[in-house]
Each structure stands twice: as structure tokens, then as C-alpha cells.
Design a protein around this motif. Sequence first.
Motif, PDB file in Angstrom:
ATOM      1  N   LYS A  94       0.853  -1.180   0.000  1.00 15.06           N
ATOM      2  CA  LYS A  94       0.000   0.000   0.000  1.00 15.06           C
ATOM      3  C   LYS A  94       0.892   1.235   0.000  1.00 15.06           C
ATOM      4  O   LYS A  94       1.828   1.350   0.789  1.00 15.06           O
ATOM      5  CB  LYS A  94      -0.919   0.006   1.220  1.00 15.06           C
ATOM      6  CG  LYS A  94      -2.018   1.084   1.161  1.00 15.06           C
ATOM      7  CD  LYS A  94      -2.858   1.083   2.428  1.00 15.06           C
ATOM      8  CE  LYS A  94      -3.756  -0.129   2.496  1.00 15.06           C
ATOM      9  NZ  LYS A  94      -4.678  -0.062   3.659  1.00 15.06           N
ATOM     10  N   TYR A  95       0.609   2.158  -0.913  1.00 13.09           N
ATOM     11  CA  TYR A  95       1.369   3.397  -1.031  1.00 13.09           C
ATOM     12  C   TYR A  95       0.512   4.581  -0.574  1.00 13.09           C
ATOM     13  O   TYR A  95      -0.635   4.722  -1.006  1.00 13.09           O
ATOM     14  CB  TYR A  95       1.798   3.635  -2.485  1.00 13.09           C
ATOM     15  CG  TYR A  95       2.794   2.639  -3.019  1.00 13.09           C
ATOM     16  CD1 TYR A  95       4.161   2.890  -2.964  1.00 13.09           C
ATOM     17  CD2 TYR A  95       2.361   1.442  -3.583  1.00 13.09           C
ATOM     18  CE1 TYR A  95       5.072   1.973  -3.462  1.00 13.09           C
ATOM     19  CE2 TYR A  95       3.271   0.516  -4.072  1.00 13.09           C
ATOM     20  CZ  TYR A  95       4.625   0.793  -4.021  1.00 13.09           C
ATOM     21  OH  TYR A  95       5.516  -0.123  -4.511  1.00 13.09           O
ATOM     22  N   ARG A  96       1.098   5.418   0.288  1.00 14.58           N
ATOM     23  CA  ARG A  96       0.455   6.667   0.691  1.00 14.58           C
ATOM     24  C   ARG A  96       1.378   7.790   0.226  1.00 14.58           C
ATOM     25  O   ARG A  96       2.397   8.076   0.835  1.00 14.58           O
ATOM     26  CB  ARG A  96       0.259   6.702   2.204  1.00 14.58           C
ATOM     27  CG  ARG A  96      -0.445   7.951   2.719  1.00 14.58           C
ATOM     28  CD  ARG A  96      -0.744   7.842   4.207  1.00 14.58           C
ATOM     29  NE  ARG A  96       0.478   7.711   4.995  1.00 14.58           N
ATOM     30  CZ  ARG A  96       0.497   7.413   6.301  1.00 14.58           C
ATOM     31  NH1 ARG A  96      -0.627   7.193   6.943  1.00 14.58           N
ATOM     32  NH2 ARG A  96       1.648   7.321   6.951  1.00 14.58           N
ATOM     33  N   LEU A  97       0.999   8.415  -0.881  1.00 13.84           N
ATOM     34  CA  LEU A  97       1.874   9.382  -1.533  1.00 13.84           C
ATOM     35  C   LEU A  97       1.306  10.792  -1.500  1.00 13.84           C
ATOM     36  O   LEU A  97       0.094  10.984  -1.614  1.00 13.84           O
ATOM     37  CB  LEU A  97       2.100   8.993  -3.002  1.00 13.84           C
ATOM     38  CG  LEU A  97       2.632   7.586  -3.303  1.00 13.84           C
ATOM     39  CD1 LEU A  97       2.758   7.397  -4.800  1.00 13.84           C
ATOM     40  CD2 LEU A  97       3.954   7.335  -2.603  1.00 13.84           C
ATOM     41  N   VAL A  98       2.205  11.758  -1.365  1.00 15.61           N
ATOM     42  CA  VAL A  98       1.854  13.156  -1.605  1.00 15.61           C
ATOM     43  C   VAL A  98       2.420  13.499  -2.982  1.00 15.61           C
ATOM     44  O   VAL A  98       3.634  13.411  -3.206  1.00 15.61           O
ATOM     45  CB  VAL A  98       2.436  14.091  -0.531  1.00 15.61           C
ATOM     46  CG1 VAL A  98       2.162  15.548  -0.905  1.00 15.61           C
ATOM     47  CG2 VAL A  98       1.838  13.777   0.833  1.00 15.61           C
ATOM     48  N   ILE A  99       1.526  13.849  -3.880  1.00 14.79           N
ATOM     49  CA  ILE A  99       1.891  14.056  -5.282  1.00 14.79           C
ATOM     50  C   ILE A  99       1.672  15.514  -5.667  1.00 14.79           C
ATOM     51  O   ILE A  99       0.615  16.097  -5.372  1.00 14.79           O
ATOM     52  CB  ILE A  99       1.044  13.164  -6.206  1.00 14.79           C
ATOM     53  CG1 ILE A  99       1.199  11.696  -5.801  1.00 14.79           C
ATOM     54  CG2 ILE A  99       1.397  13.378  -7.669  1.00 14.79           C
ATOM     55  CD1 ILE A  99       0.179  10.778  -6.448  1.00 14.79           C
ATOM     56  N   GLY A 122      -4.393  23.049 -14.614  1.00 16.13           N
ATOM     57  CA  GLY A 122      -4.273  24.262 -15.418  1.00 16.13           C
ATOM     58  C   GLY A 122      -2.858  24.808 -15.296  1.00 16.13           C
ATOM     59  O   GLY A 122      -1.891  24.137 -15.659  1.00 16.13           O
ATOM     60  N   ILE A 123      -2.735  26.021 -14.718  1.00 20.89           N
ATOM     61  CA  ILE A 123      -1.399  26.593 -14.507  1.00 20.89           C
ATOM     62  C   ILE A 123      -0.986  26.540 -13.037  1.00 20.89           C
ATOM     63  O   ILE A 123       0.097  26.977 -12.664  1.00 20.89           O
ATOM     64  CB  ILE A 123      -1.345  28.050 -15.004  1.00 20.89           C
ATOM     65  CG1 ILE A 123      -2.368  28.918 -14.244  1.00 20.89           C
ATOM     66  CG2 ILE A 123      -1.592  28.120 -16.514  1.00 20.89           C
ATOM     67  CD1 ILE A 123      -2.228  30.396 -14.538  1.00 20.89           C
ATOM     68  N   VAL A 124      -1.843  25.996 -12.196  1.00 20.81           N
ATOM     69  CA  VAL A 124      -1.586  25.948 -10.754  1.00 20.81           C
ATOM     70  C   VAL A 124      -1.117  24.561 -10.347  1.00 20.81           C
ATOM     71  O   VAL A 124      -1.742  23.558 -10.678  1.00 20.81           O
ATOM     72  CB  VAL A 124      -2.860  26.321  -9.958  1.00 20.81           C
ATOM     73  CG1 VAL A 124      -2.583  26.250  -8.460  1.00 20.81           C
ATOM     74  CG2 VAL A 124      -3.346  27.710 -10.353  1.00 20.81           C
ATOM     75  N   VAL A 125       0.002  24.527  -9.600  1.00 22.47           N
ATOM     76  CA  VAL A 125       0.510  23.266  -9.088  1.00 22.47           C
ATOM     77  C   VAL A 125       0.086  23.114  -7.634  1.00 22.47           C
ATOM     78  O   VAL A 125       0.298  24.007  -6.817  1.00 22.47           O
ATOM     79  CB  VAL A 125       2.052  23.187  -9.191  1.00 22.47           C
ATOM     80  CG1 VAL A 125       2.560  21.894  -8.553  1.00 22.47           C
ATOM     81  CG2 VAL A 125       2.494  23.272 -10.646  1.00 22.47           C
ATOM     82  N   GLY A 126      -0.538  21.987  -7.318  1.00 19.40           N
ATOM     83  CA  GLY A 126      -0.984  21.719  -5.961  1.00 19.40           C
ATOM     84  C   GLY A 126      -0.545  20.341  -5.502  1.00 19.40           C
ATOM     85  O   GLY A 126      -0.086  19.520  -6.303  1.00 19.40           O
ATOM     86  N   ASN A 127      -0.685  20.083  -4.213  1.00 20.83           N
ATOM     87  CA  ASN A 127      -0.332  18.793  -3.644  1.00 20.83           C
ATOM     88  C   ASN A 127      -1.584  17.968  -3.348  1.00 20.83           C
ATOM     89  O   ASN A 127      -2.588  18.507  -2.858  1.00 20.83           O
ATOM     90  CB  ASN A 127       0.474  18.961  -2.363  1.00 20.83           C
ATOM     91  CG  ASN A 127       1.885  19.451  -2.637  1.00 20.83           C
ATOM     92  OD1 ASN A 127       2.431  19.252  -3.719  1.00 20.83           O
ATOM     93  ND2 ASN A 127       2.489  20.116  -1.659  1.00 20.83           N
ATOM     94  N   TYR A 128      -1.492  16.670  -3.621  1.00 22.03           N
ATOM     95  CA  TYR A 128      -2.616  15.756  -3.427  1.00 22.03           C
ATOM     96  C   TYR A 128      -2.101  14.505  -2.716  1.00 22.03           C
ATOM     97  O   TYR A 128      -0.988  14.043  -2.996  1.00 22.03           O
ATOM     98  CB  TYR A 128      -3.241  15.373  -4.768  1.00 22.03           C
ATOM     99  CG  TYR A 128      -3.721  16.552  -5.578  1.00 22.03           C
ATOM    100  CD1 TYR A 128      -5.061  16.931  -5.556  1.00 22.03           C
ATOM    101  CD2 TYR A 128      -2.828  17.291  -6.360  1.00 22.03           C
ATOM    102  CE1 TYR A 128      -5.503  18.021  -6.302  1.00 22.03           C
ATOM    103  CE2 TYR A 128      -3.266  18.377  -7.103  1.00 22.03           C
ATOM    104  CZ  TYR A 128      -4.608  18.734  -7.061  1.00 22.03           C
ATOM    105  OH  TYR A 128      -5.036  19.826  -7.785  1.00 22.03           O
ATOM    106  N   GLU A 129      -2.927  13.969  -1.814  1.00 19.51           N
ATOM    107  CA  GLU A 129      -2.565  12.716  -1.160  1.00 19.51           C
ATOM    108  C   GLU A 129      -3.343  11.571  -1.805  1.00 19.51           C
ATOM    109  O   GLU A 129      -4.572  11.626  -1.906  1.00 19.51           O
ATOM    110  CB  GLU A 129      -2.864  12.756   0.335  1.00 19.51           C
ATOM    111  CG  GLU A 129      -2.422  11.464   1.042  1.00 19.51           C
ATOM    112  CD  GLU A 129      -2.717  11.443   2.532  1.00 19.51           C
ATOM    113  OE1 GLU A 129      -1.809  11.728   3.325  1.00 19.51           O
ATOM    114  OE2 GLU A 129      -3.888  11.152   2.881  1.00 19.51           O
ATOM    115  N   ALA A 130      -2.610  10.539  -2.212  1.00 15.09           N
ATOM    116  CA  ALA A 130      -3.235   9.377  -2.844  1.00 15.09           C
ATOM    117  C   ALA A 130      -2.841   8.114  -2.088  1.00 15.09           C
ATOM    118  O   ALA A 130      -1.702   7.979  -1.644  1.00 15.09           O
ATOM    119  CB  ALA A 130      -2.799   9.268  -4.297  1.00 15.09           C
TER     120      ALA A 130
END
Length: 212
Positions: A175-180, A185-193
Motif C-alpha cells: 500500500k502506497y500513501r503518496l503526496v503528489i 491548469g497553470i496551478v501546481v498543488g499537492n494531493y494525497e493518494a
Amino acid sequence: MASQIHHHSKQFILIVLLSSLFYFTVDSTSRGGWSPISNPNKPIFVVIGKFAVSEHNTEAKTNLKFVNVVKGDIEVAVGAGTEYRLVIAAKNGGVIGNYKVLVLETGGTTKYLSLFSFKVNSALIGGWTPITNLKNSTIVSVGKYAISEHNIQAKTTLEFNSVVKGDTQVVAGIKYRLVIAAKDGIVVGNYEAIVLDIPWIKFRKLFSFTKL
């Protein structure tokens, strides 16, 4: 009688083959102590793993199905045979779990296998472990999969940027818990998957995807 002789003849050929494989697998430095197996996919270890599952099924009246050897160690004791301490992935119904087995190989020209223990490998099942190499190809692949799968499910058009941090947990697979980091669009954000990966059956599933 003829079929019986033929059966034993096939057994003898298999035993000689295993002996030859083992000779080229273990060097003199492994004698007298446990030595890690560098390639658990070698035929001799697969044979030992299948034997352990088959023998356990007979003894415990279970119906496990061998998947692969995950890792292991061997110890050669002069005059006492060879011990195989393996972690095996096996399927129980629709669930794949890891099992720790101990098998002893004895004998001279004719080899004999004995199963000494077979149990769920609780040492492999536990807490989260930090990922030290975020640029590892498998980590990047899992991150890209999470973005792609989320785009399909949520009908979004995020673009993968990088894996910022993450952890792994050994379950019936990994199991992987990643912050990606991903571009919207032009905005870079962080997501947890959170992704479950079972590489030996080429299975992946995205369990959650959350904007941070």
C-alpha cells in the motif's frame, strides 16, 4: 510396475536438477550462517516454496495457492542438510497474503524435503515506512497511475509533476500513501493518494485521492 519406475525416474531427474541449481546458487561463504537469497525467482526456490504450500495444505486441510517467493535466506549445515527460510506469497480464496516458512532439505544423492513451520508473516505486516527514494521508477509509476485514475473517476485533467513524499505499508501486496504534486491548469498543488499495488498479479487500485 513400469509406470511406477517411470515416476521414480522423473523424481530422480528433478532431484539431480535441483542439486545442480543449488550448487551454483550457494557459495562457500554461506556455510555456517544464514545468507540472503539474491534472486527468489530461481527455480530451486520456487520448487521449495510450492512444496511448502502443498505440504501445509495437506497438513492443515487448507487450499492455499502458491503465487511467488518474496524473499528468503538459506543456511547450509555440513552433515545436516540445507535450511530454507522463505517468505511466500500465497492466495487464500481471493486474498493474497505473506507466509513465513522453514523447510529442511536432507539426503545425499536423493534429496528429501521437510516442512518445519508455516505461519502468517506478521513481521511484514505492520506500520507505514517512509519512502527514501522518491524518484524510484516504481514510486513514480504509482504516482502517475494515481493521477490518471483520478482523472478518469473525477473527470479532471490533472498533470503529474512529481512525488513529494510518501510511505509504504506491506499488506497483501504493498500500500502506497503518496503526496503528489500535480498541475491543474497553470496551478501546481499537492494531493494525497492511497494506492494498493499487487505486482505479482499486475493489480493496482486507487483507494483515495485528496487535495491538500
